[in-house]
Design a protein around this motif. Sequence first.
Motif, PDB file in Angstrom:
ATOM      1  N   ILE A  34      -4.256  -3.578   1.540  1.00 39.88           N
ATOM      2  CA  ILE A  34      -3.945  -4.997   1.345  1.00 39.88           C
ATOM      3  C   ILE A  34      -3.006  -5.450   2.451  1.00 39.88           C
ATOM      4  N   ALA A  35      -3.274  -6.619   2.970  1.00 36.61           N
ATOM      5  CA  ALA A  35      -2.438  -7.153   4.043  1.00 36.61           C
ATOM      6  C   ALA A  35      -2.060  -8.594   3.758  1.00 36.61           C
ATOM      7  N   TRP A  36      -1.005  -9.005   4.408  1.00 35.76           N
ATOM      8  CA  TRP A  36      -0.603 -10.417   4.440  1.00 35.76           C
ATOM      9  C   TRP A  36      -0.746 -10.914   5.873  1.00 35.76           C
ATOM     10  N   PHE A  37      -1.319 -12.092   5.981  1.00 36.67           N
ATOM     11  CA  PHE A  37      -1.401 -12.814   7.239  1.00 36.67           C
ATOM     12  C   PHE A  37      -0.800 -14.194   7.014  1.00 36.67           C
ATOM     13  N   ARG A  38      -0.545 -14.887   8.082  1.00 38.55           N
ATOM     14  CA  ARG A  38      -0.061 -16.263   7.961  1.00 38.55           C
ATOM     15  C   ARG A  38      -0.646 -17.106   9.074  1.00 38.55           C
ATOM     16  N   GLN A  39      -0.691 -18.399   8.799  1.00 37.61           N
ATOM     17  CA  GLN A  39      -1.220 -19.332   9.787  1.00 37.61           C
ATOM     18  C   GLN A  39      -0.424 -20.620   9.743  1.00 37.61           C
ATOM     19  N   ARG A  45      -4.297 -17.371  13.095  1.00 37.67           N
ATOM     20  CA  ARG A  45      -3.820 -16.562  11.972  1.00 37.67           C
ATOM     21  C   ARG A  45      -3.231 -15.267  12.539  1.00 37.67           C
ATOM     22  N   GLU A  46      -2.035 -14.908  12.059  1.00 35.99           N
ATOM     23  CA  GLU A  46      -1.385 -13.735  12.601  1.00 35.99           C
ATOM     24  C   GLU A  46      -1.016 -12.745  11.502  1.00 35.99           C
ATOM     25  N   PHE A  47      -0.983 -11.496  11.893  1.00 36.75           N
ATOM     26  CA  PHE A  47      -0.677 -10.410  10.982  1.00 36.75           C
ATOM     27  C   PHE A  47       0.797 -10.420  10.610  1.00 36.75           C
ATOM     28  N   VAL A  48       1.068 -10.173   9.322  1.00 36.88           N
ATOM     29  CA  VAL A  48       2.444 -10.094   8.845  1.00 36.88           C
ATOM     30  C   VAL A  48       2.783  -8.665   8.421  1.00 36.88           C
ATOM     31  N   ALA A  49       1.993  -8.118   7.483  1.00 36.89           N
ATOM     32  CA  ALA A  49       2.285  -6.788   6.959  1.00 36.89           C
ATOM     33  C   ALA A  49       1.062  -6.246   6.245  1.00 36.89           C
ATOM     34  N   ALA A  50       0.992  -4.926   6.128  1.00 36.49           N
ATOM     35  CA  ALA A  50      -0.098  -4.284   5.396  1.00 36.49           C
ATOM     36  C   ALA A  50       0.435  -3.066   4.664  1.00 36.49           C
ATOM     37  N   VAL A  51      -0.232  -2.748   3.578  1.00 34.72           N
ATOM     38  CA  VAL A  51       0.131  -1.558   2.801  1.00 34.72           C
ATOM     39  C   VAL A  51      -1.146  -0.781   2.527  1.00 34.72           C
ATOM     40  N   ALA A  52      -1.063   0.536   2.672  1.00 37.65           N
ATOM     41  CA  ALA A  52      -2.234   1.387   2.487  1.00 37.65           C
ATOM     42  C   ALA A  52      -2.578   1.525   1.003  1.00 37.65           C
ATOM     43  N   TRP A  53      -3.634   2.243   0.735  1.00 41.13           N
ATOM     44  CA  TRP A  53      -4.283   2.236  -0.570  1.00 41.13           C
ATOM     45  C   TRP A  53      -3.368   2.648  -1.718  1.00 41.13           C
ATOM     46  N   ARG A  54      -2.502   3.622  -1.498  1.00 43.80           N
ATOM     47  CA  ARG A  54      -1.596   4.055  -2.572  1.00 43.80           C
ATOM     48  C   ARG A  54      -0.154   3.708  -2.256  1.00 43.80           C
ATOM     49  N   GLY A  55       0.047   2.879  -1.248  1.00 37.22           N
ATOM     50  CA  GLY A  55       1.382   2.453  -0.875  1.00 37.22           C
ATOM     51  C   GLY A  55       2.126   3.448  -0.015  1.00 37.22           C
ATOM     52  N   GLU A  56       1.449   4.465   0.450  1.00 39.19           N
ATOM     53  CA  GLU A  56       2.122   5.530   1.191  1.00 39.19           C
ATOM     54  C   GLU A  56       2.447   5.137   2.624  1.00 39.19           C
ATOM     55  N   ASN A  57       1.788   4.149   3.136  1.00 37.58           N
ATOM     56  CA  ASN A  57       2.051   3.675   4.492  1.00 37.58           C
ATOM     57  C   ASN A  57       2.147   2.159   4.499  1.00 37.58           C
ATOM     58  N   THR A  58       3.047   1.659   5.319  1.00 36.48           N
ATOM     59  CA  THR A  58       3.168   0.224   5.522  1.00 36.48           C
ATOM     60  C   THR A  58       3.229  -0.057   7.016  1.00 36.48           C
ATOM     61  N   TYR A  59       2.938  -1.299   7.350  1.00 37.45           N
ATOM     62  CA  TYR A  59       2.851  -1.681   8.764  1.00 37.45           C
ATOM     63  C   TYR A  59       3.290  -3.135   8.834  1.00 37.45           C
ATOM     64  N   TYR A  60       4.135  -3.465   9.817  1.00 36.54           N
ATOM     65  CA  TYR A  60       4.689  -4.809   9.912  1.00 36.54           C
ATOM     66  C   TYR A  60       4.475  -5.400  11.299  1.00 36.54           C
ATOM     67  N   THR A  91       7.496 -20.699   8.630  1.00 39.31           N
ATOM     68  CA  THR A  91       6.709 -21.701   7.929  1.00 39.31           C
ATOM     69  C   THR A  91       5.231 -21.548   8.258  1.00 39.31           C
ATOM     70  N   ALA A  92       4.418 -21.409   7.222  1.00 44.81           N
ATOM     71  CA  ALA A  92       2.980 -21.186   7.405  1.00 44.81           C
ATOM     72  C   ALA A  92       2.310 -21.101   6.039  1.00 44.81           C
ATOM     73  N   VAL A  93       1.002 -21.089   6.065  1.00 43.01           N
ATOM     74  CA  VAL A  93       0.241 -20.698   4.881  1.00 43.01           C
ATOM     75  C   VAL A  93       0.071 -19.176   4.941  1.00 43.01           C
ATOM     76  N   TYR A  94       0.438 -18.525   3.849  1.00 42.62           N
ATOM     77  CA  TYR A  94       0.369 -17.064   3.791  1.00 42.62           C
ATOM     78  C   TYR A  94      -0.855 -16.656   2.974  1.00 42.62           C
ATOM     79  N   TYR A  95      -1.634 -15.752   3.554  1.00 43.69           N
ATOM     80  CA  TYR A  95      -2.856 -15.269   2.928  1.00 43.69           C
ATOM     81  C   TYR A  95      -2.756 -13.777   2.662  1.00 43.69           C
ATOM     82  N   CYS A  96      -3.261 -13.336   1.541  1.00 43.28           N
ATOM     83  CA  CYS A  96      -3.428 -11.901   1.363  1.00 43.28           C
ATOM     84  C   CYS A  96      -4.906 -11.562   1.520  1.00 43.28           C
ATOM     85  N   ALA A  97      -5.154 -10.331   1.927  1.00 39.74           N
ATOM     86  CA  ALA A  97      -6.502  -9.891   2.231  1.00 39.74           C
ATOM     87  C   ALA A  97      -6.673  -8.433   1.808  1.00 39.74           C
ATOM     88  N   ALA A  98      -7.883  -8.082   1.435  1.00 41.22           N
ATOM     89  CA  ALA A  98      -8.197  -6.715   1.000  1.00 41.22           C
ATOM     90  C   ALA A  98      -9.330  -6.159   1.847  1.00 41.22           C
TER      91      ALA A  98
END
Length: 121
Positions: A34-39, A45-60, A91-98
């Motif tokens: 799951i990731a968050w992007f914003r525009q 649209r730009e990348f904000v953060a992502a988390v791996a399937w079990r939460g073991e890894n994150t990326y910002y 300030t932006a619209v924040y989207y989550c994505a899977a």
Amino acid sequence: QVQLVESGGGLVQAGDSLTLSCAVSGRTFSNYAIAWFRQAPGKDREFVAAVAWRGENTYYGDHVKGRFTISRDNAKNTVYLEMNSLKPEDTAVYYCAAGAIFTNRLEYDYWGQGTQVTVSS
């Protein structure tokens, strides 16, 4: 099919904190990164953060490192984005994505409708 619904956006002042939520339904939640992007208006649209399937890894994204924290609760099928020390440029619209791939690119299969975050100076 996977459905994502964002919530928690709003109007805050610079320096404030806000936590966004992304509720996911439709398929096995833990199968997806799951990731968050914003525009922002007029911007890509730009990348904000992502988390791996079990939460073991994150990326910002560099612009939010140290201020934002992404987490997921697989029991609740929900991902959170805790945002601290907010700036007007957040300030932006924040989207989550899977998606099946844990990445900072736009290569996610499912997207929510977005939630507006406005930070006043």
